[in-house]
Design a protein around this motif. Structure first.
Motif, PDB file in Angstrom:
ATOM      1  N   GLU A  54      10.824  40.947  48.276  1.00 55.57           N
ATOM      2  CA  GLU A  54      12.003  40.077  48.257  1.00 55.57           C
ATOM      3  C   GLU A  54      12.059  39.191  49.493  1.00 55.57           C
ATOM      4  N   LYS A  55      11.764  39.771  50.650  1.00 52.52           N
ATOM      5  CA  LYS A  55      11.775  38.974  51.885  1.00 52.52           C
ATOM      6  C   LYS A  55      10.731  37.864  51.820  1.00 52.52           C
ATOM      7  N   MET A  56       9.532  38.190  51.340  1.00 49.99           N
ATOM      8  CA  MET A  56       8.483  37.182  51.255  1.00 49.99           C
ATOM      9  C   MET A  56       8.862  36.062  50.295  1.00 49.99           C
ATOM     10  N   ILE A  57       9.457  36.422  49.165  1.00 51.68           N
ATOM     11  CA  ILE A  57       9.884  35.407  48.196  1.00 51.68           C
ATOM     12  C   ILE A  57      10.957  34.519  48.811  1.00 51.68           C
ATOM     13  N   ASN A  58      11.932  35.129  49.465  1.00 52.77           N
ATOM     14  CA  ASN A  58      13.010  34.362  50.103  1.00 52.77           C
ATOM     15  C   ASN A  58      12.491  33.484  51.240  1.00 52.77           C
ATOM     16  N   ASP A  59      11.425  33.937  51.895  1.00 52.40           N
ATOM     17  CA  ASP A  59      10.852  33.174  53.004  1.00 52.40           C
ATOM     18  C   ASP A  59       9.933  32.044  52.530  1.00 52.40           C
ATOM     19  N   GLY A  60       9.654  32.011  51.214  1.00 54.53           N
ATOM     20  CA  GLY A  60       8.897  30.876  50.692  1.00 54.53           C
ATOM     21  C   GLY A  60       7.546  31.179  50.093  1.00 54.53           C
ATOM     22  N   ALA A  61       7.209  32.439  49.907  1.00 52.61           N
ATOM     23  CA  ALA A  61       5.919  32.765  49.291  1.00 52.61           C
ATOM     24  C   ALA A  61       5.926  32.348  47.823  1.00 52.61           C
ATOM     25  N   LYS A  62       4.883  31.653  47.402  1.00 48.50           N
ATOM     26  CA  LYS A  62       4.725  31.263  46.003  1.00 48.50           C
ATOM     27  C   LYS A  62       3.878  32.283  45.236  1.00 48.50           C
ATOM     28  N   ILE A  63       3.102  33.084  45.966  1.00 52.49           N
ATOM     29  CA  ILE A  63       2.229  34.091  45.365  1.00 52.49           C
ATOM     30  C   ILE A  63       2.340  35.364  46.202  1.00 52.49           C
ATOM     31  N   LEU A  64       2.349  36.518  45.540  1.00 50.69           N
ATOM     32  CA  LEU A  64       2.246  37.800  46.236  1.00 50.69           C
ATOM     33  C   LEU A  64       0.907  38.420  45.887  1.00 50.69           C
ATOM     34  N   ALA A  90       2.997  49.129  42.009  1.00 47.43           N
ATOM     35  CA  ALA A  90       3.638  48.027  42.731  1.00 47.43           C
ATOM     36  C   ALA A  90       3.864  46.826  41.830  1.00 47.43           C
ATOM     37  N   LEU A  91       2.866  46.510  41.006  1.00 49.43           N
ATOM     38  CA  LEU A  91       2.961  45.352  40.122  1.00 49.43           C
ATOM     39  C   LEU A  91       4.113  45.509  39.133  1.00 49.43           C
ATOM     40  N   LYS A  92       4.243  46.681  38.544  1.00 46.18           N
ATOM     41  CA  LYS A  92       5.320  46.928  37.580  1.00 46.18           C
ATOM     42  C   LYS A  92       6.688  46.743  38.240  1.00 46.18           C
ATOM     43  N   SER A  93       6.839  47.266  39.432  1.00 44.89           N
ATOM     44  CA  SER A  93       8.124  47.153  40.130  1.00 44.89           C
ATOM     45  C   SER A  93       8.459  45.697  40.433  1.00 44.89           C
ATOM     46  N   ILE A  94       7.473  44.968  40.952  1.00 43.16           N
ATOM     47  CA  ILE A  94       7.720  43.573  41.326  1.00 43.16           C
ATOM     48  C   ILE A  94       8.014  42.723  40.106  1.00 43.16           C
ATOM     49  N   LYS A  95       7.256  42.911  39.036  1.00 43.72           N
ATOM     50  CA  LYS A  95       7.478  42.119  37.825  1.00 43.72           C
ATOM     51  C   LYS A  95       8.806  42.466  37.151  1.00 43.72           C
ATOM     52  N   THR A  96       9.267  43.689  37.328  1.00 37.70           N
ATOM     53  CA  THR A  96      10.562  44.081  36.766  1.00 37.70           C
ATOM     54  C   THR A  96      11.710  43.424  37.522  1.00 37.70           C
ATOM     55  N   HIS A  97      11.629  43.437  38.845  1.00 40.55           N
ATOM     56  CA  HIS A  97      12.728  42.928  39.663  1.00 40.55           C
ATOM     57  C   HIS A  97      12.624  41.431  39.945  1.00 40.55           C
ATOM     58  N   PHE A  98      11.402  40.906  39.975  1.00 44.39           N
ATOM     59  CA  PHE A  98      11.184  39.478  40.251  1.00 44.39           C
ATOM     60  C   PHE A  98      10.219  38.919  39.208  1.00 44.39           C
ATOM     61  N   PRO A  99      10.666  38.816  37.949  1.00 42.60           N
ATOM     62  CA  PRO A  99       9.757  38.527  36.837  1.00 42.60           C
ATOM     63  C   PRO A  99       9.065  37.176  36.908  1.00 42.60           C
ATOM     64  N   ASN A 100       9.605  36.225  37.654  1.00 44.30           N
ATOM     65  CA  ASN A 100       8.996  34.898  37.732  1.00 44.30           C
ATOM     66  C   ASN A 100       8.013  34.758  38.889  1.00 44.30           C
ATOM     67  N   THR A 101       7.822  35.825  39.634  1.00 42.77           N
ATOM     68  CA  THR A 101       6.918  35.776  40.775  1.00 42.77           C
ATOM     69  C   THR A 101       5.466  35.867  40.325  1.00 42.77           C
ATOM     70  N   ILE A 102       4.636  34.990  40.872  1.00 42.47           N
ATOM     71  CA  ILE A 102       3.207  35.007  40.572  1.00 42.47           C
ATOM     72  C   ILE A 102       2.543  36.082  41.424  1.00 42.47           C
ATOM     73  N   CYS A 103       1.823  36.988  40.780  1.00 39.50           N
ATOM     74  CA  CYS A 103       1.190  38.102  41.479  1.00 39.50           C
ATOM     75  C   CYS A 103      -0.331  38.019  41.348  1.00 39.50           C
ATOM     76  N   SER A 104      -0.970  38.084  42.486  1.00 35.25           N
ATOM     77  CA  SER A 104      -2.429  38.158  42.555  1.00 35.25           C
ATOM     78  C   SER A 104      -2.821  39.607  42.824  1.00 35.25           C
ATOM     79  N   ILE A 105      -3.965  40.009  42.268  1.00 29.88           N
ATOM     80  CA  ILE A 105      -4.453  41.372  42.486  1.00 29.88           C
ATOM     81  C   ILE A 105      -5.732  41.307  43.318  1.00 29.88           C
ATOM     82  N   ASP A 106      -5.683  41.938  44.475  1.00 34.76           N
ATOM     83  CA  ASP A 106      -6.802  41.958  45.416  1.00 34.76           C
ATOM     84  C   ASP A 106      -7.714  43.127  45.060  1.00 34.76           C
ATOM     85  N   THR A 107      -8.776  42.846  44.294  1.00 37.30           N
ATOM     86  CA  THR A 107      -9.701  43.910  43.877  1.00 37.30           C
ATOM     87  C   THR A 107     -11.080  43.325  43.608  1.00 37.30           C
TER      88      THR A 107
END
Length: 279
Positions: A54-64, A90-107
């Motif tokens: 949430e802090k990163m999104i509020n601070d301006g992150a376009k991708i997590l 982590a992905l499930k939690s973030i997509k549930t609470h911040f569904p419009n956030t773009i998520c990258s997976i580092d793997t």
């Protein structure tokens, strides 16, 4: 090599939506690991993960960028099922609470990429550039997701013994030429390049690469720069990773001036300020 349109650096297609990179964007780092090199990025429970996101999104992150396997030099091997559990939780939690956030997976594992896509992952970020899993390119192609191809030699356990190059920048360009051709032949589409600061590169090589990063623009693809709190800063200054925010800001500025379209960082607010001031 695939021919790109003049605006190949300006947009990527994420699940059918055009994501603009006309102005640089910030990618916030979420390490779901107990052993990342920067203590401030270690996240180990849902509440802390969501607060950080949430802090990163509020601070301006376009991708997590969510990672379940520390890629610091000498990092321990993580069993694949443990990596999947960390990332998916982590992905499930973030997509549930911040569904419009773009998520990258580092793997660097195709099975992790595939499982994460089932829970809404939008981008695959591979530190190995497809060299550690022969199925990665075909998997990403079948998923239809953008792919971040990083340059690295070896693996996190041995990469710092592989810092010999004939010509650092030319060798990296050759790597991207070869790997991108394989990526496109496998049916991949949207590609982002990451020169891999700190991965199979010593401190002097990191600064040489940063100075000459503009050379990567020959591919007419978006460039990601990840220098946040890395040892190229704190070892050079004789400080710790915890004290390396100011140095990170300096190098992020240089990276933007040398063509970076994405800044991958631990400290989103400060990186966004760099972009706002430069643009």
């Amino acid at each position: 090599m695939k021919i790109h349109s003049p605006n190949s650096q300006d947009f990527i297609n994420i699940r059918g939506q055009l994501f603009s990179l006309k102005e640089p964007v910030v990618m916030g780092i979420l390490n779901i690991t107990p052993d990342s090199f920067f203590s401030g990025s270690r996240l180990n429970n849902e509440k802390v993960i969501l607060e950080k996101a949430e802090k990163m999104i509020n601070d301006g992150a376009k991708i997590l960028d969510i990672g379940g396997y520390s890629s610091r030099p000498g990092a321990k091997e993580v069993p694949v099922e443990e990596e999947i559990e960390r990332v998916i939780s982590a992905l499930k939690s973030i997509k549930t609470h911040f569904p419009n956030t773009i998520c990258s997976i580092d793997t660097f594992r195709s099975i992790v990429a595939k499982r994460a896509s089932e829970y809404g992952a939008d981008i695959i970020n591979d530190i190995s550039g497809g060299t550690l899993d022969k199925d990665m390119f075909s998997t990403v192609s079948s998923l239809g997701l953008p792919y971040i191809m990083m340059h690295m030699k070896g693996n996190p356990q041995n990469m710092m013994q592989k810092t010999d190059y004939n010509n650092l920048v030319f060798d990296i360009l050759d790597f991207f030429k070869s790997q991108s051709e394989k990526f496109y032949l496998a049916g991949g589409k949207d590609l982002i390049l990451d020169p891999g600061f700190g991965f199979a590169k010593n401190i002097e090589q990191n600064y040489q690469l940063l100075d000459q990063m503009e050379a990567l623009q020959i591919f007419n693809l978006p460039i990601l720069a990840g220098v946040s709190r890395k040892s190229m800063i704190w070892k050079k200054l004789g400080i710790t990773a915890d004290e390396a925010l100011n140095g990170t800001t300096v190098l992020n500025t240089k990276a933007i001036l040398n063509g970076a379209k994405i800044l991958r960082v631990h400290d989103v607010k400060e990186a966004k300020q760099v972009i706002d001031l430069l643009h």
